[in-house]
Design a protein around this motif. Structure first.
Motif, PDB file in Angstrom:
ATOM      1  N   GLY A 180       0.820  -1.196   0.000  1.00 15.53           N
ATOM      2  CA  GLY A 180       0.000   0.000   0.000  1.00 15.53           C
ATOM      3  C   GLY A 180       0.855   1.246   0.000  1.00 15.53           C
ATOM      4  N   LEU A 181       0.198   2.382   0.084  1.00 14.09           N
ATOM      5  CA  LEU A 181       0.884   3.656   0.119  1.00 14.09           C
ATOM      6  C   LEU A 181       0.935   4.178   1.547  1.00 14.09           C
ATOM      7  CD1 LEU A 181      -0.663   5.383  -3.037  1.00 14.09           C
ATOM      8  CD2 LEU A 181       1.571   4.272  -2.840  1.00 14.09           C
ATOM      9  N   ALA A 182       2.043   4.813   1.894  1.00 16.54           N
ATOM     10  CA  ALA A 182       2.207   5.385   3.226  1.00 16.54           C
ATOM     11  C   ALA A 182       2.836   6.752   3.106  1.00 16.54           C
ATOM     12  CB  ALA A 182       3.061   4.467   4.099  1.00 16.54           C
ATOM     13  N   SER A 183       2.358   7.709   3.930  1.00 14.57           N
ATOM     14  CA  SER A 183       2.956   9.048   4.000  1.00 14.57           C
ATOM     15  C   SER A 183       4.017   9.009   5.087  1.00 14.57           C
ATOM     16  CB  SER A 183       1.865  10.079   4.330  1.00 14.57           C
ATOM     17  OG  SER A 183       2.447  11.369   4.400  1.00 14.57           O
ATOM     18  N   LEU A 184       5.281   9.084   4.683  1.00 15.08           N
ATOM     19  CA  LEU A 184       6.389   8.902   5.612  1.00 15.08           C
ATOM     20  C   LEU A 184       6.738  10.183   6.362  1.00 15.08           C
ATOM     21  CD1 LEU A 184       8.693   6.673   3.396  1.00 15.08           C
ATOM     22  CD2 LEU A 184       6.800   6.013   4.905  1.00 15.08           C
ATOM     23  N   GLY A 185       6.203  11.301   5.957  1.00 14.01           N
ATOM     24  CA  GLY A 185       6.413  12.539   6.685  1.00 14.01           C
ATOM     25  C   GLY A 185       7.802  13.114   6.557  1.00 14.01           C
ATOM     26  N   ASN A 186       8.548  12.766   5.524  1.00 16.87           N
ATOM     27  CA  ASN A 186       9.906  13.298   5.346  1.00 16.87           C
ATOM     28  C   ASN A 186       9.993  14.174   4.103  1.00 16.87           C
ATOM     29  OD1 ASN A 186       9.600  11.359   3.424  1.00 16.87           O
ATOM     30  ND2 ASN A 186      11.278  10.032   4.129  1.00 16.87           N
ATOM     31  N   VAL A 193       4.838   0.885   0.112  1.00 21.00           N
ATOM     32  CA  VAL A 193       5.541   0.132   1.150  1.00 21.00           C
ATOM     33  C   VAL A 193       4.887  -1.234   1.308  1.00 21.00           C
ATOM     34  CG1 VAL A 193       6.205   2.237   2.399  1.00 21.00           C
ATOM     35  CG2 VAL A 193       4.057   1.065   2.982  1.00 21.00           C
ATOM     36  N   ASN A 194       5.548  -2.102   2.051  1.00 22.25           N
ATOM     37  CA  ASN A 194       4.998  -3.395   2.449  1.00 22.25           C
ATOM     38  C   ASN A 194       4.565  -3.289   3.909  1.00 22.25           C
ATOM     39  OD1 ASN A 194       5.504  -4.773  -0.010  1.00 22.25           O
ATOM     40  ND2 ASN A 194       7.658  -4.996   0.563  1.00 22.25           N
ATOM     41  N   TYR A 195       3.293  -3.564   4.148  1.00 22.36           N
ATOM     42  CA  TYR A 195       2.773  -3.522   5.516  1.00 22.36           C
ATOM     43  C   TYR A 195       2.823  -4.925   6.124  1.00 22.36           C
ATOM     44  CZ  TYR A 195       0.829   1.163   4.805  1.00 22.36           C
ATOM     45  OH  TYR A 195       0.681   2.524   4.567  1.00 22.36           O
ATOM     46  N   LEU A 196       3.077  -4.981   7.417  1.00 22.68           N
ATOM     47  CA  LEU A 196       3.016  -6.226   8.175  1.00 22.68           C
ATOM     48  C   LEU A 196       2.103  -5.987   9.369  1.00 22.68           C
ATOM     49  CD1 LEU A 196       3.901  -9.113   8.882  1.00 22.68           C
ATOM     50  CD2 LEU A 196       5.853  -8.105  10.126  1.00 22.68           C
ATOM     51  N   ARG A 197       1.011  -6.709   9.401  1.00 22.05           N
ATOM     52  CA  ARG A 197       0.080  -6.608  10.526  1.00 22.05           C
ATOM     53  C   ARG A 197       0.163  -7.882  11.353  1.00 22.05           C
ATOM     54  NH1 ARG A 197      -4.475  -8.868  11.547  1.00 22.05           N
ATOM     55  NH2 ARG A 197      -4.746  -9.614   9.394  1.00 22.05           N
TER      56      ARG A 197
END
Length: 258
Positions: A180-186, A193-197
């Protein structure tokens, strides 16, 4: 000397004639008796035949009577069983009739319950760890649309709502990897990214180049960066979630319970 002989011959002839005359007379007198006796014997034979026929008919009737009595006994048992079944069916019919009368009441009560359940599920997802947000939101929207449909039975609506709750429950005891997509704030904007839940204990991400990692801080509702010490554990967790390796121990940071 010749006269006496002739006299004896004449006497003998007379005696023989007398005997023959008596025999003929006797035969004439006995003939009616013999004929009558023969008739009696013939009548007795016919009577015996008639008696035999009547005895056979009586025996046949008796056997038929016994068979009918046996069938009657069986029918009595069958009728008794059918009577009990009919009584039971009448009780079931009464129970169904009572249930049918209550259907409208139950339907009026269960519909508001389902609406409250959907609202509660929506609030729970909004406050929960933000994984699979689009999928979970779409599921709730589908439930809200379904509630307005008249062609869906109340039972099916209730089943779908319970199914959505069951899916949410299962999230808490499974491990999953997805992209999915993630806002890394940088300042780099959103990145894939790859998410792991891991249940609802931890939600982490790792960039495709594996250089950046982060974990969701549920208390602050933000992403916190992860140290490089967790890189191998996150990679192992992703491979486990994708069934690329056997389950193993991994280390991830968790927030302390309040």
């Amino acid at each position: 000397m010749n006269k006496p002989k002739r006299f004896l011959i004449i006497l003998s002839a007379c005696f023989a004639t007398t005997i023959m005359t008596n025999s003929v007379a006797t035969e004439v007198n006995l003939k009616p008796v013999v004929d009558q006796s023969a008739k009696i014997n013939e009548s007795a034979a016919r009577s015996q035949q008639k008696i035999d026929r009547l005895a056979e008919q009586i025996d046949n009737k008796l056997q038929a009577f016994k068979a009918v009595n046996k069938e009657i006994d069986g029918l009595k048992v069958y009728n008794a069983q059918m009577s009990r079944q009919i009584e039971n069916q009448l009780l079931q019919m009464q129970s169904l009739s009572d249930s049918i009368e209550k259907v409208s009441v139950i339907e009026r009560q269960i519909t508001p319950l389902m609406l409250r359940m959907i609202d509660g599920l929506k609030d729970f997802v909004a406050l929960d760890v933000p994984f699979l947000e689009e999928e979970r939101k779409t599921r709730i929207d589908s439930l809200e649309t379904m509630m307005d449909r008249a062609d869906v039975a109340v039972s099916e609506k209730f089943r779908r709502v319970l199914e959505a709750y069951q899916i949410e429950v299962d999230y808490g005891r499974t491990i999953e990897a997805y992209s999915g997509l993630a806002s890394l704030g940088n300042g780099s904007g959103e990145q894939e990214v790859n998410y792991l839940r891991i249940g609802r204990v931890a939600l982490v991400y790792q960039t495709r180049d594996r250089k950046q990692m982060g974990i969701w801080n549920q208390n602050e509702r933000r992403w916190d960066p992860l140290d490089d010490d967790f890189r191998s554990h996150i990679l192992k967790g992703l491979r486990m979630a994708k069934k690329q390796m056997a389950p193993d121990m991994i280390v991830v940071p968790v927030s302390a319970a309040e």
